[in-house]
Scaffold this motif. Sequence first.
Motif, short mmCIF file in Angstrom:
data_model
loop_
_atom_site.label_atom_id
_atom_site.label_comp_id
_atom_site.label_asym_id
_atom_site.label_seq_id
_atom_site.Cartn_x
_atom_site.Cartn_y
_atom_site.Cartn_z
N ALA A 440 -25.32 1.35 -36.78
CA ALA A 440 -25.97 0.59 -35.71
C ALA A 440 -24.94 0.07 -34.71
O ALA A 440 -25.16 0.10 -33.48
N GLY A 441 -23.80 -0.41 -35.21
CA GLY A 441 -22.76 -0.88 -34.31
C GLY A 441 -22.19 0.23 -33.43
O GLY A 441 -21.91 0.02 -32.25
N ILE A 442 -22.03 1.43 -34.02
CA ILE A 442 -21.50 2.55 -33.24
C ILE A 442 -22.48 2.93 -32.13
O ILE A 442 -22.09 3.13 -30.97
N LEU A 443 -23.76 3.04 -32.47
CA LEU A 443 -24.76 3.41 -31.46
C LEU A 443 -24.82 2.37 -30.35
O LEU A 443 -25.01 2.70 -29.18
N SER A 444 -24.65 1.11 -30.71
CA SER A 444 -24.68 0.06 -29.70
C SER A 444 -23.54 0.24 -28.70
O SER A 444 -23.74 0.14 -27.49
N ASN A 445 -22.36 0.56 -29.19
CA ASN A 445 -21.21 0.70 -28.29
C ASN A 445 -21.25 2.01 -27.51
O ASN A 445 -20.91 2.04 -26.32
N LEU A 446 -21.63 3.10 -28.16
CA LEU A 446 -21.61 4.39 -27.48
C LEU A 446 -22.69 4.51 -26.41
O LEU A 446 -22.59 5.35 -25.51
N THR A 447 -23.74 3.70 -26.50
CA THR A 447 -24.79 3.73 -25.47
C THR A 447 -24.52 2.72 -24.37
O THR A 447 -25.35 2.58 -23.46
N CYS A 448 -23.40 2.05 -24.42
CA CYS A 448 -23.05 1.07 -23.38
C CYS A 448 -22.44 1.80 -22.19
O CYS A 448 -21.44 2.50 -22.31
N ASN A 449 -23.08 1.63 -21.04
CA ASN A 449 -22.53 2.19 -19.80
C ASN A 449 -22.39 3.71 -19.84
O ASN A 449 -21.55 4.26 -19.14
N ASN A 450 -23.15 4.39 -20.66
CA ASN A 450 -23.05 5.84 -20.73
C ASN A 450 -24.45 6.44 -20.63
O ASN A 450 -25.21 6.47 -21.60
N HIS A 451 -24.76 6.91 -19.42
CA HIS A 451 -26.09 7.44 -19.15
C HIS A 451 -26.40 8.62 -20.04
O HIS A 451 -27.50 8.74 -20.60
N ARG A 452 -25.44 9.53 -20.20
CA ARG A 452 -25.67 10.72 -21.00
C ARG A 452 -25.99 10.36 -22.45
O ARG A 452 -26.92 10.90 -23.04
N ASN A 453 -25.21 9.47 -23.02
CA ASN A 453 -25.44 9.09 -24.42
C ASN A 453 -26.80 8.43 -24.61
O ASN A 453 -27.47 8.64 -25.63
N LYS A 454 -27.22 7.65 -23.64
CA LYS A 454 -28.54 7.02 -23.75
C LYS A 454 -29.64 8.06 -23.80
O LYS A 454 -30.56 7.99 -24.65
N VAL A 455 -29.55 9.03 -22.93
CA VAL A 455 -30.58 10.07 -22.88
C VAL A 455 -30.60 10.86 -24.19
O VAL A 455 -31.67 11.15 -24.75
N VAL A 456 -29.42 11.21 -24.70
CA VAL A 456 -29.36 12.00 -25.94
C VAL A 456 -29.97 11.22 -27.10
O VAL A 456 -30.77 11.77 -27.88
N VAL A 457 -29.62 9.95 -27.24
CA VAL A 457 -30.15 9.15 -28.36
C VAL A 457 -31.67 9.05 -28.26
O VAL A 457 -32.38 9.16 -29.27
N CYS A 458 -32.19 8.87 -27.05
CA CYS A 458 -33.64 8.79 -26.90
C CYS A 458 -34.30 10.12 -27.25
O CYS A 458 -35.37 10.15 -27.88
#
Length: 839
Positions: A440-458
């Motif tokens: 959970a901590g990793i996902l929180s940091n990797l989705t910060c300020n990263n549009h691509r990562n947000k889209v992939v996780v969703c």
Amino acid sequence: MSMYQQQAMTANAQRSGQQYLSGLGDVAPMDSKKQALLWQQAQYMSDSGIHSGLTTHAPSVSSKHGIDEMDTGNDMDAAQMMFGNDNGFNQGFTQEQVDEMNQQLNQTRSQRVRAAMFPETLEEGFQIPSTRTHPGQSTAVQRLAEPSQMLKHAVVNLINYQDDADLAAKAIPELAKLLADEDQVVVGQALTMVHQLSKKEASRHALMNSPQMIAALIRAMEASTDPETTRCTAGTLHNLSHHRQGLLAIFKSGGIPALVKLLSSPIESVLFYAITTLHNLLLHQEGAKMAVHLAGGLQKIVALLPRSNVKFLAITTDCLQILAYGNQESKLIILASGGPAELVRIMAMNTYEKLLWTASRVLKVLSVCPSNKAAIVQAGGMGAMAIHLNHQSQRLVQNCLWTIRNLSDAATRVESMDSLLQTLVQLLSSQDINIVTCTAGILSNLTCNNHRNKVVVCQVGGIEALVRTVIQAGERDDITEPAVCALRHLTNRHTEAEMAQNAVRLHYGLPVLVKLLHPPSRWPLIKAVIGLIRNLALCPANRAPLREHGAIPRIVQLLIRSHQDTQMHAGTGSSSGQGIVVDGVRMEEIVEGTVGALHILAREGLNRAIIRGLNCIPLFVQLLYSPAENIQRVAAGVLCELAAEKEGSEVIEQEGATAPLTELLHSRNEAVATYAAAVLFRMSDDKSQDYKKRLSVELTSSLFRGDPSDWNEPPLDSMNDEMYRANPPVVEDGFLQMTPQRVNRQQDYDPVGSMQGLVIGHQDYGPGGVPEDSGYMLNNLSDAGVYPLTSAIQLSDLGPGISTRYDGSEISSTTGHQIRFGGMNQDSAEMGAWFDSDV
């Protein structure tokens, strides 16, 4: 012959006789003499028991007729009668076999016991027949023999041990003298002898008890140039290092510098002896770490990492972990020696589990050092760790996860992490709490300020997995907080944000989130939930469910409580610049976040009515006097929404908001001034035309004063992101203590584009552009601007220089700047809020 043996023999003979008689049933009847003879023979093969086991050794010849050959004086016994060739029972045994069996049967019990306990006393080839009746069972003698053999071996070993100790005690003084000989051949032979002595435990203890011998060994090792001599010396020290007393003797004799020197040897066996001895010293000898450090051992050990022997590398990397743990200087030396790149290569190129585990432990320790962190990320450490997240070894998976967790705040710009993000989403379903917490901590940091990562996780089902994690975690803040922060990032500022906002509701996340606003949740978690609720309220379909679950009254309670805390702190006259801090959270941030959430919720009419009914407007007006621009902005924003209706605007005016709002028209913060203007205009609906003209002149002079580019952006501290961290950041070799803290923010953003940010309610990014997410890093804010108002304000008369357009916007005839009162550019207005960012 014993009684029991005779009974067994006669019983066997009796059975044989009966079988013989049964075989005669079909032959012609015998005369009386033959019958008597057969009876007499049967009598000799049986024992009635009357004689208590005593039988004669020679047959009686009384009343025997026709068998004179038996009365030969050869003392034939019953066995000979039974197995002889003359009685008709030929079994194929020779006379020698019969004699051998008789001899074995005559063995006494004491002889069998001796044979079982001391088989070496028997003649070669001599065996005692077993009395075991069932193959799977042991006889009493066999059960007795096992502990007896153990005792015998112990006694023998004790005798040999004493012999070895006595031999070593006599030899050591002489060998010590030989080690100091000038003739290197003599020294080599003496070292060979010492090496042999070190292989036996008794003599090894004698060596350890001789400081002179240890010192002589080390001197000989330092002075030797012969490979075989060096090998014997290193092997001797290696054998001694398996005992604490030996480690102490080596340490006190200055053996560590000599062993470090051996790490440059080209001989494999010498390298092995040296690194394993140093490893034992580092593990068990106090002071060894400092001695290795002073001897330059770190550089030598890092230089061994390119080798290919995986077992050797496992010991080498474990030495590095011991030396680097808790020692910042050692971490920097490893960095300067190129250690991070080599460790990443080891993780990427090997499959030996123990080596992967020890290497990941070193990287975990190094990953809490900012300098090493950047080097590991640059060397591809995220990908090298990610390939082992599906490994069968749980200890390896956990180490890799903690390392990725430590690196994640420095890896928000790393590309091609789709596979890692998908694996992390899958790991949220793990039954291991530590894995879920870290993921959970990793996902929180990797989705910060990263549009691509947000889209992939969703796209890979991250919203559903995170909501499920929050529901299952219950009151475990160390899981719920990073999971909520990840959700806040995912519900804001990317192409799938609206889908994510709806998905939280569809997966039954809203009631759980509202519940988290209540005790026993701590302030860090409450702060994260407030930011997420603010983002969810951007979706019109979520506003009514949030209201139905009681979100608005609870947010108001938190606002009042946090504001009271700040007022009490201010009343004490404290000189602290941060204000009151509880659990690492500034109460001013809670005030800002709650008002910001109410601002978005107030876009719906029923929600505005509830907010008015909770008597919040006086507090909002009071917040207009706050020295913090962010609080001024959100307070003016929520008042702008509440002023959309006559009831609200009247209450706002009654609370004396006109004076502070007029003052805020001159704020150097573009968003604050624009909101203040909007509220004042809405409050003027029922005023006279003269009042409206004066207001329009004031608005014109305030909004278009001087050069618009002189307007200040929000403070840097609130512009940039705050990564989700622990306080302290992370235990280097243990589990994270999840206590968020403020950290240094990134400062990469573009300035706001002059007055073009005055478009109230405009949902698109302004031309000025700001960092995609900014503020408190696990607190994602949906958009960085002032949020759209409920309805456009129709300006009929704003004074000279303003012309009305059919779309409801106004263009200054003198400056050409647009002021659409119906929305505001979000980049320029609220980009400074902590809750309006991915932190």
